[in-house]
Design a protein around this motif. Structure first.
Motif, PDB file in Angstrom:
ATOM      1  N   LEU A 160      -0.796 -58.250  29.644  1.00 38.55           N
ATOM      2  CA  LEU A 160       0.681 -58.318  30.826  1.00 38.55           C
ATOM      3  C   LEU A 160       1.644 -59.128  30.662  1.00 38.55           C
ATOM      4  O   LEU A 160       3.616 -58.742  30.639  1.00 38.55           O
ATOM      5  N   ALA A 161       1.549 -60.596  29.842  1.00 35.40           N
ATOM      6  CA  ALA A 161       2.738 -61.223  29.537  1.00 35.40           C
ATOM      7  C   ALA A 161       4.068 -61.218  28.340  1.00 35.40           C
ATOM      8  O   ALA A 161       4.752 -61.383  28.386  1.00 35.40           O
ATOM      9  N   ARG A 162       2.951 -59.653  27.784  1.00 33.08           N
ATOM     10  CA  ARG A 162       4.160 -59.484  26.532  1.00 33.08           C
ATOM     11  C   ARG A 162       4.126 -60.409  26.058  1.00 33.08           C
ATOM     12  O   ARG A 162       5.693 -60.529  25.474  1.00 33.08           O
ATOM     13  N   PRO A 163       4.097 -60.771  24.706  1.00 33.62           N
ATOM     14  CA  PRO A 163       3.872 -61.340  23.787  1.00 33.62           C
ATOM     15  C   PRO A 163       5.364 -61.119  22.914  1.00 33.62           C
ATOM     16  O   PRO A 163       4.327 -59.931  22.122  1.00 33.62           O
ATOM     17  N   GLN A 164       5.791 -61.124  22.067  1.00 36.43           N
ATOM     18  CA  GLN A 164       6.981 -60.970  21.624  1.00 36.43           C
ATOM     19  C   GLN A 164       7.257 -61.976  20.487  1.00 36.43           C
ATOM     20  O   GLN A 164       7.295 -63.747  20.713  1.00 36.43           O
ATOM     21  N   SER A 165       7.932 -61.507  18.903  1.00 38.93           N
ATOM     22  CA  SER A 165       8.359 -62.726  18.386  1.00 38.93           C
ATOM     23  C   SER A 165      10.071 -62.045  17.993  1.00 38.93           C
ATOM     24  O   SER A 165      10.082 -60.860  18.681  1.00 38.93           O
ATOM     25  N   SER A 166      11.246 -62.942  17.681  1.00 35.31           N
ATOM     26  CA  SER A 166      12.153 -62.506  17.055  1.00 35.31           C
ATOM     27  C   SER A 166      12.234 -63.152  16.544  1.00 35.31           C
ATOM     28  O   SER A 166      12.682 -63.954  15.855  1.00 35.31           O
ATOM     29  N   ASP A 167      13.644 -62.030  15.305  1.00 38.16           N
ATOM     30  CA  ASP A 167      14.020 -62.824  14.581  1.00 38.16           C
ATOM     31  C   ASP A 167      15.913 -62.729  14.365  1.00 38.16           C
ATOM     32  O   ASP A 167      16.524 -61.424  15.209  1.00 38.16           O
ATOM     33  N   SER A 168      16.612 -63.875  14.619  1.00 35.19           N
ATOM     34  CA  SER A 168      18.150 -64.015  14.595  1.00 35.19           C
ATOM     35  C   SER A 168      18.533 -63.959  13.728  1.00 35.19           C
ATOM     36  O   SER A 168      18.513 -65.760  12.785  1.00 35.19           O
ATOM     37  N   TYR A 169      19.506 -63.824  13.519  1.00 30.77           N
ATOM     38  CA  TYR A 169      20.393 -64.177  12.326  1.00 30.77           C
ATOM     39  C   TYR A 169      22.021 -63.835  13.135  1.00 30.77           C
ATOM     40  O   TYR A 169      22.572 -63.317  13.971  1.00 30.77           O
ATOM     41  N   SER A 170      22.698 -64.444  12.132  1.00 28.38           N
ATOM     42  CA  SER A 170      24.295 -64.519  12.584  1.00 28.38           C
ATOM     43  C   SER A 170      25.096 -64.345  11.205  1.00 28.38           C
ATOM     44  O   SER A 170      24.582 -64.597  10.039  1.00 28.38           O
ATOM     45  N   THR A 171      26.237 -63.967  10.838  1.00 26.33           N
ATOM     46  CA  THR A 171      27.076 -63.007  10.272  1.00 26.33           C
ATOM     47  C   THR A 171      29.146 -63.744  10.644  1.00 26.33           C
ATOM     48  O   THR A 171      28.566 -64.143  11.584  1.00 26.33           O
ATOM     49  N   GLN A 172      29.156 -65.071   9.699  1.00 25.13           N
ATOM     50  CA  GLN A 172      30.262 -65.639  10.021  1.00 25.13           C
ATOM     51  C   GLN A 172      31.598 -65.425   9.012  1.00 25.13           C
ATOM     52  O   GLN A 172      31.100 -65.320   7.900  1.00 25.13           O
ATOM     53  N   SER A 173      32.500 -65.014   9.649  1.00 26.15           N
ATOM     54  CA  SER A 173      33.481 -64.093   8.646  1.00 26.15           C
ATOM     55  C   SER A 173      34.602 -65.388   9.905  1.00 26.15           C
ATOM     56  O   SER A 173      34.947 -65.514  10.210  1.00 26.15           O
ATOM     57  N   THR A 174      36.189 -65.246   8.297  1.00 29.68           N
ATOM     58  CA  THR A 174      36.560 -66.419   8.910  1.00 29.68           C
ATOM     59  C   THR A 174      37.961 -65.670   8.356  1.00 29.68           C
ATOM     60  O   THR A 174      38.482 -64.938   7.347  1.00 29.68           O
ATOM     61  N   GLU A 175      38.985 -65.442   9.275  1.00 30.54           N
ATOM     62  CA  GLU A 175      40.437 -65.386   8.693  1.00 30.54           C
ATOM     63  C   GLU A 175      41.619 -66.146   8.782  1.00 30.54           C
ATOM     64  O   GLU A 175      42.025 -66.621   9.416  1.00 30.54           O
ATOM     65  N   GLY A 176      42.049 -66.463   7.367  1.00 27.63           N
ATOM     66  CA  GLY A 176      42.501 -67.577   7.417  1.00 27.63           C
ATOM     67  C   GLY A 176      44.012 -67.766   7.379  1.00 27.63           C
ATOM     68  O   GLY A 176      44.065 -66.155   7.859  1.00 27.63           O
ATOM     69  N   ILE A 177      44.739 -68.354   7.484  1.00 29.14           N
ATOM     70  CA  ILE A 177      46.889 -68.110   7.735  1.00 29.14           C
ATOM     71  C   ILE A 177      47.202 -68.291   6.886  1.00 29.14           C
ATOM     72  O   ILE A 177      46.636 -68.894   6.059  1.00 29.14           O
ATOM     73  N   ASN A 178      48.313 -67.869   6.205  1.00 27.54           N
ATOM     74  CA  ASN A 178      48.826 -67.904   5.085  1.00 27.54           C
ATOM     75  C   ASN A 178      50.092 -68.941   5.480  1.00 27.54           C
ATOM     76  O   ASN A 178      50.678 -68.260   6.540  1.00 27.54           O
ATOM     77  N   ILE A 179      50.486 -69.819   4.748  1.00 29.10           N
ATOM     78  CA  ILE A 179      50.747 -71.240   5.314  1.00 29.10           C
ATOM     79  C   ILE A 179      52.345 -71.204   3.322  1.00 29.10           C
ATOM     80  O   ILE A 179      51.223 -71.608   2.298  1.00 29.10           O
ATOM     81  N   VAL A 180      53.636 -71.420   3.503  1.00 32.24           N
ATOM     82  CA  VAL A 180      53.976 -71.862   3.019  1.00 32.24           C
ATOM     83  C   VAL A 180      54.971 -73.623   3.071  1.00 32.24           C
ATOM     84  O   VAL A 180      55.555 -73.139   4.480  1.00 32.24           O
ATOM     85  N   LEU A 181      54.711 -74.421   2.480  1.00 36.31           N
ATOM     86  CA  LEU A 181      55.102 -75.774   3.131  1.00 36.31           C
ATOM     87  C   LEU A 181      56.346 -75.197   2.639  1.00 36.31           C
ATOM     88  O   LEU A 181      56.409 -75.634   0.677  1.00 36.31           O
ATOM     89  N   ALA A 182      57.088 -75.727   2.830  1.00 35.81           N
ATOM     90  CA  ALA A 182      58.695 -75.973   1.879  1.00 35.81           C
ATOM     91  C   ALA A 182      59.153 -77.508   2.792  1.00 35.81           C
ATOM     92  O   ALA A 182      59.433 -78.091   3.410  1.00 35.81           O
ATOM     93  N   LEU A 183      59.363 -77.766   1.646  1.00 40.06           N
ATOM     94  CA  LEU A 183      59.714 -79.520   1.151  1.00 40.06           C
ATOM     95  C   LEU A 183      61.388 -79.934   0.600  1.00 40.06           C
ATOM     96  O   LEU A 183      61.456 -78.998  -0.486  1.00 40.06           O
ATOM     97  N   ASP A 184      61.929 -80.202   1.738  1.00 40.56           N
ATOM     98  CA  ASP A 184      63.174 -80.926   0.874  1.00 40.56           C
ATOM     99  C   ASP A 184      63.127 -82.059  -0.186  1.00 40.56           C
ATOM    100  O   ASP A 184      62.375 -82.740   0.870  1.00 40.56           O
ATOM    101  N   ILE A 185      63.839 -82.306  -0.787  1.00 34.74           N
ATOM    102  CA  ILE A 185      63.557 -82.878  -1.782  1.00 34.74           C
ATOM    103  C   ILE A 185      65.141 -83.621  -2.836  1.00 34.74           C
ATOM    104  O   ILE A 185      65.162 -83.975  -3.428  1.00 34.74           O
ATOM    105  N   SER A 186      65.568 -83.283  -1.429  1.00 38.76           N
ATOM    106  CA  SER A 186      66.879 -83.609  -2.108  1.00 38.76           C
ATOM    107  C   SER A 186      66.942 -85.259  -1.934  1.00 38.76           C
ATOM    108  O   SER A 186      66.146 -85.552  -1.369  1.00 38.76           O
ATOM    109  N   GLY A 187      68.300 -86.411  -2.583  1.00 34.04           N
ATOM    110  CA  GLY A 187      67.946 -87.393  -2.597  1.00 34.04           C
ATOM    111  C   GLY A 187      67.510 -88.426  -0.744  1.00 34.04           C
ATOM    112  O   GLY A 187      67.563 -89.516  -1.289  1.00 34.04           O
ATOM    113  N   SER A 188      68.369 -88.026   0.014  1.00 33.96           N
ATOM    114  CA  SER A 188      68.939 -88.226   1.126  1.00 33.96           C
ATOM    115  C   SER A 188      67.222 -88.132   1.500  1.00 33.96           C
ATOM    116  O   SER A 188      67.093 -89.004   2.530  1.00 33.96           O
TER     117      SER A 188
END
Length: 326
Positions: free
Chosen positions: A70-98
């Motif tokens: 009546l107590a209903r014994p159970q077993s469980s299998d848990s798993y997860s999937t993870q995915s990332t969606e990165g951001i596309n970034i360009v760093l524009a850096l000033d290299i003038s003499g100043s």
């Protein structure tokens, strides 16, 4: 092992009561009067008498197993999937003499490289590239997720690689060109400069409009203290540092940011520059998607069968071998 209905285990507390009632019944059997007991002297106790408790014990076992079912014994299998969606970034850096001005430590150029390196290291899932510009612009490192290579490229940037000047529009246009064909994930340019546009063939506002048409967000950073700073000046004796008024075209940088949906920041020292990159880091968060799955398996059927078998045997014994036992 988990239990779907653990509350049924409280019924196990009735078992001691059942045992107590059984013992009480066995100690108080039915009585009748005989004139003599000589006929029973010396007779051995039969095995049925010795095992008279067996049906009751089997009934208790069946009851207990039934509660577990009546107590209903159970077993469980848990798993997860993870995915990332990165951001596309360009760093524009000033290299003038100043950028060698010393209002940041050790100078604007080195401080910008250090903080950019920290920013890259803090975003391992993003696709990041580097564009540098002075009088002209070029790609120092294309978009990559190999940040070790990118950091080496940042550290290897040197002054004087191109003609001096400040081609903000060209620098932004080159960064946009690296991002325009990407169709997955957000597209961001972080443009850092310390002056006003005085070189190149593309106006900064025009480059901003192109960026906006491709869905590219631009964060602009003006680097330099307010007031005067020590600038490098070429003299007959070599490079000397002299105090000069800091001039940054903040209006253009603000318009670039506003046109593309970004923000403009002013960095007046190392701490404020680091804080700006930290704020951009918070504004442009990498998307993390986690899907969790749990599959449960029921284990109560064997307990049901065990309880039924125990109760059936108890009933069978009670109605056959032990049917005459009180």
């Amino acid at each position: 092992m988990t239990w779907a209905n653990p509350g049924y285990f409280w019924l196990l507390l009735l078992i001691p009561l059942f045992i107590w009632l059984y013992i009480k019944r066995e100690k108080n059997p039915a009585t009748f009067t005989l004139s003599t007991i000589n006929a029973f002297k010396g007779r051995k106790v039969s095995w049925r008498t010795r095992l008279s408790w067996l049906p009751f014990a089997l009934a208790i076992v069946g009851y207990a197993i039934g509660i577990v079912a009546l107590a209903r014994p159970q077993s469980s299998d848990s798993y997860s999937t993870q995915s990332t969606e990165g951001i596309n970034i360009v760093l524009a850096l000033d290299i003038s003499g100043s950028m060698l001005a010393r209002d940041l430590e050790p100078n604007r150029f080195e401080a910008a490289k250090i903080v950019a390196g920290e920013f890259i290291s803090s975003r391992p899932n993003d696709n990041i590239g580097l564009v540098v510009f002075a009088g002209e612009s070029y790609t120092q490192c294309p978009l990559t997720t190999d940040h070790a290579v990118l950091l080496n490229m940042v550290n290897s940037v040197e002054m004087g690689l191109v003609n001096d000047g400040t081609a903000i529009g060209s620098g932004l246009a080159t960064a946009v060109n690296r991002l325009k064909d990407i169709d997955k994930g957000s597209k961001v340019v972080i443009l850092l400069t310390d002056g006003t546009n005085n070189s190149g063939t593309i106006a900064p506002v025009t480059a901003a409009e192109i960026a906006e048409s491709f869905g590219i967000r631009v964060y602009t950073i003006g680097v330099g203290t307010k007031g005067e700073a020590l600038y490098p000046i070429q003299t007959i004796l070599g490079i000397e540092y002299m105090p000069m008024q800091v001039e940054i075209d903040e209006a253009s940088l603000q318009k670039i940011a506003k046109t593309t949906g970004g923000q403009y920041f002013r960095a007046t020292d190392n701490n404020s520059l680091r804080a700006i990159y930290a704020e951009i880091d918070q504004l442009e968060k990498t998307k993390l998607k986690v899907e969790s799955f749990t599959q449960k398996e029921e284990h109560f059927p064997p307990f049901v069968w065990g309880a039924l078998v125990a109760l059936f045997i108890a009933l069978l014994l009670r109605s056959t071998l032990f049917r005459r036992m009180p």
